[in-house]
Design an enzyme around this catalytic site. Sequence first.
Site, PDB file in Angstrom:
ATOM      1  N   LYS A 125      -7.358  -7.270   3.166  1.00  9.97           N
ATOM      2  CA  LYS A 125      -7.781  -6.036   3.847  1.00  9.97           C
ATOM      3  C   LYS A 125      -7.323  -4.790   3.090  1.00  9.97           C
ATOM      4  CE  LYS A 125      -7.716  -4.464   8.626  1.00  9.97           C
ATOM      5  NZ  LYS A 125      -8.811  -4.941   9.420  1.00  9.97           N
ATOM      6  N   GLY A 144       0.582  -5.379   1.513  1.00  6.65           N
ATOM      7  CA  GLY A 144       0.451  -6.337   0.416  1.00  6.65           C
ATOM      8  C   GLY A 144      -0.764  -6.075  -0.452  1.00  6.65           C
ATOM      9  N   CYS A 145      -1.883  -5.745   0.182  1.00 10.19           N
ATOM     10  CA  CYS A 145      -3.120  -5.502  -0.572  1.00 10.19           C
ATOM     11  C   CYS A 145      -3.026  -4.212  -1.382  1.00 10.19           C
ATOM     12  CB  CYS A 145      -4.320  -5.464   0.378  1.00 10.19           C
ATOM     13  SG  CYS A 145      -4.552  -7.055   1.224  1.00 10.19           S
ATOM     14  N   THR A 146      -2.347  -3.218  -0.835  1.00 12.05           N
ATOM     15  CA  THR A 146      -2.148  -1.968  -1.565  1.00 12.05           C
ATOM     16  C   THR A 146      -1.256  -2.210  -2.781  1.00 12.05           C
ATOM     17  OG1 THR A 146      -2.453  -0.650   0.436  1.00 12.05           O
ATOM     18  CG2 THR A 146      -1.260   0.395  -1.390  1.00 12.05           C
ATOM     19  N   ALA A 148      -3.372  -4.049  -5.434  1.00 14.84           N
ATOM     20  CA  ALA A 148      -4.351  -3.172  -6.068  1.00 14.84           C
ATOM     21  C   ALA A 148      -3.674  -2.142  -6.975  1.00 14.84           C
ATOM     22  CB  ALA A 148      -5.204  -2.467  -5.006  1.00 14.84           C
TER      23      ALA A 148
END
Length: 156
Positions: free
Chosen positions: A45, A50-52, A55
């Site tokens: 998401k 974690g995704c930030t 990325a």
Amino acid sequence: MSKPTLHSPAPDFTAPVIGGSYKAGDSVTLSELRGKNVVLYFYPKDDTPGCTKQACGLRDGWKEISKKALVLGVSIDPVKKHAKFIQKYELPFPLIADEDQKIVNAYGVWVEKSLYGRKYMGTERSTFVIGKDGKISAILEKVKSDEHLEAVLALL
């Protein structure tokens, strides 16, 4: 669905994409990228911790990774949410909107997850490195956000 295996052809798709050289309304077809190495990374998401971190790690290593491969991020978030995520963190690579979950299913990363004992379906953080021939040359499963860049660079 099961995951594609090493050295098998990468499942083809056409999907909405934004970021990098793509603008709103564009789509990307994987088979049209043959002749280039592609890092196809799946994440749960936009704009979550974690995704930030994952990325931004790719963003911070962009100078090195972009010499070796095209990077495409995939989540089930819509294009508008991707656009905000890209702008907020100045991401230099495109993100694919897989709202109908066809790509996550084709790559076997739409899985049952568990959080505090509650089971739900979601995207497993996984990366597929696709060679110039369109075949999968490496698979990283259950990737740790802060180790992702180093792991991908080691495979290219």
